[in-house]
Write a protein that holds these residues in place. Sequence first.
Motif, PDB file in Angstrom:
ATOM      1  N   GLU A 303     -71.352 -94.927  36.081  1.00  0.00           N
ATOM      2  CA  GLU A 303     -70.952 -96.239  36.729  1.00  0.00           C
ATOM      3  C   GLU A 303     -69.378 -96.521  36.643  1.00  0.00           C
ATOM      4  N   GLU A 304     -68.747 -95.907  35.539  1.00  0.00           N
ATOM      5  CA  GLU A 304     -67.229 -95.881  35.501  1.00  0.00           C
ATOM      6  C   GLU A 304     -66.688 -94.974  36.251  1.00  0.00           C
ATOM      7  N   THR A 305     -67.342 -94.110  37.290  1.00  0.00           N
ATOM      8  CA  THR A 305     -66.633 -93.226  38.103  1.00  0.00           C
ATOM      9  C   THR A 305     -65.373 -93.739  38.954  1.00  0.00           C
ATOM     10  N   PRO A 306     -65.443 -95.018  39.316  1.00  0.00           N
ATOM     11  CA  PRO A 306     -64.310 -95.551  40.094  1.00  0.00           C
ATOM     12  C   PRO A 306     -62.976 -95.712  39.066  1.00  0.00           C
ATOM     13  N   VAL A 307     -63.256 -96.194  38.021  1.00  0.00           N
ATOM     14  CA  VAL A 307     -62.189 -96.419  37.025  1.00  0.00           C
ATOM     15  C   VAL A 307     -61.677 -95.036  36.647  1.00  0.00           C
ATOM     16  N   ALA A 308     -62.594 -94.143  36.076  1.00  0.00           N
ATOM     17  CA  ALA A 308     -62.118 -92.630  35.952  1.00  0.00           C
ATOM     18  C   ALA A 308     -61.513 -91.980  37.018  1.00  0.00           C
TER      19      ALA A 308
END
Length: 377
Positions: A303-308
């Motif tokens: 889920e956190e791919t965009p942040v990463a």
Amino acid sequence: MFRLDPDPALLLESDEQRQLRDILRQLLADTCGPEEVRAQTRSPRGHDRLLWDRLAVEVGVHGLAVPEEYGGAGGTFADLAVALDEAGRVLCPAPLLSTVVLAGHALLDSGDRRACARWLPGIVSGALTATVAGLPCRADVTAERGPGGWVLRGEADFVLDGEGADLLLVAARAPDGERLFACEPDAATVDRVAHRVLDPTRRQALIRFRGASCEPVGEVGQASGIVGAVLDAGRVALAAEHVGGSAHALDAVLTYVSHRTQFGRVIGSFQAVKHRLADLLVEVEGARSASAYASACLAGRAEETPVAASVAAVVCTGAYRLATAEYVQLHGGIGFTWEHPAHLYVRRARADEALFGTADDHRLRLAGLLGLGGRSG
């Protein structure tokens, strides 16, 4: 709020990935030295077709993150990131970013099994080069139904490797909504004009569609989601390349300052030089961590791919900028010459800074994603 906890196993380099790294480092050292890279960028294709085939067939790079049902190895982006790191280390001009990362992810993320079965095996085998056109703010393309099927009209600019790609995946506005289309371009209906760009190892082109035949990929309304996912994949891929390029710059500088003498001492023994090298090492290791984390998130579809992805873009871009600046400056007078390879790395670093959004763009995006204000697109 996002939980920043991808699968820990994806953060560690496996034995297979270390073996892949060793194989690629040797292959690329033999085929992508500075003079070979210059020669490849001057060729009509912009890359060495023999090397492209070897990467696909001998090493299997193109299919590392492609499911087995489409001819791939069934691995994850963490495997592909190893190859991108090594390619970035030597500035390999092969269209891995456009074909394997952007086009490959666009097809997979579309969920269109027919389209994947038709084009992914060609990408995996190296027989097909592809790219994605119509990324945000760089395109005005519409799709309409003609007598023989769908056709494209309009322009897409700054398309990576667009001049020679065999397949164009285009986000276009259709009467029933925005969607993705696949176009196998021909000279009669598609004009492709190469740009003179800062980085000769990464070609870009303006593409004009004049009633070009195309086929829809995926469903209506998917295009924005696919493009968003493809952009994040591109950002994570660039981060891996930047780690490789930064590591090369650091290694080259360390070798030079360990042998170059001034005032009867090797210049690496001077405290001021040591401080600069220590700062650079910290930046490179930070970039390596950010890249590994983003690759693990993408590999696990977290889920956190965009942040990463945006964090990696900021950190790795900054490290690459510093690394290439020190590459030039700590080589003294020779670092400023055209004959020295340092300027090729400077060009790559500067050109990549705005490829999928600038560092400031990503800081604003992160503010939105983390609930601190700003935009999240």
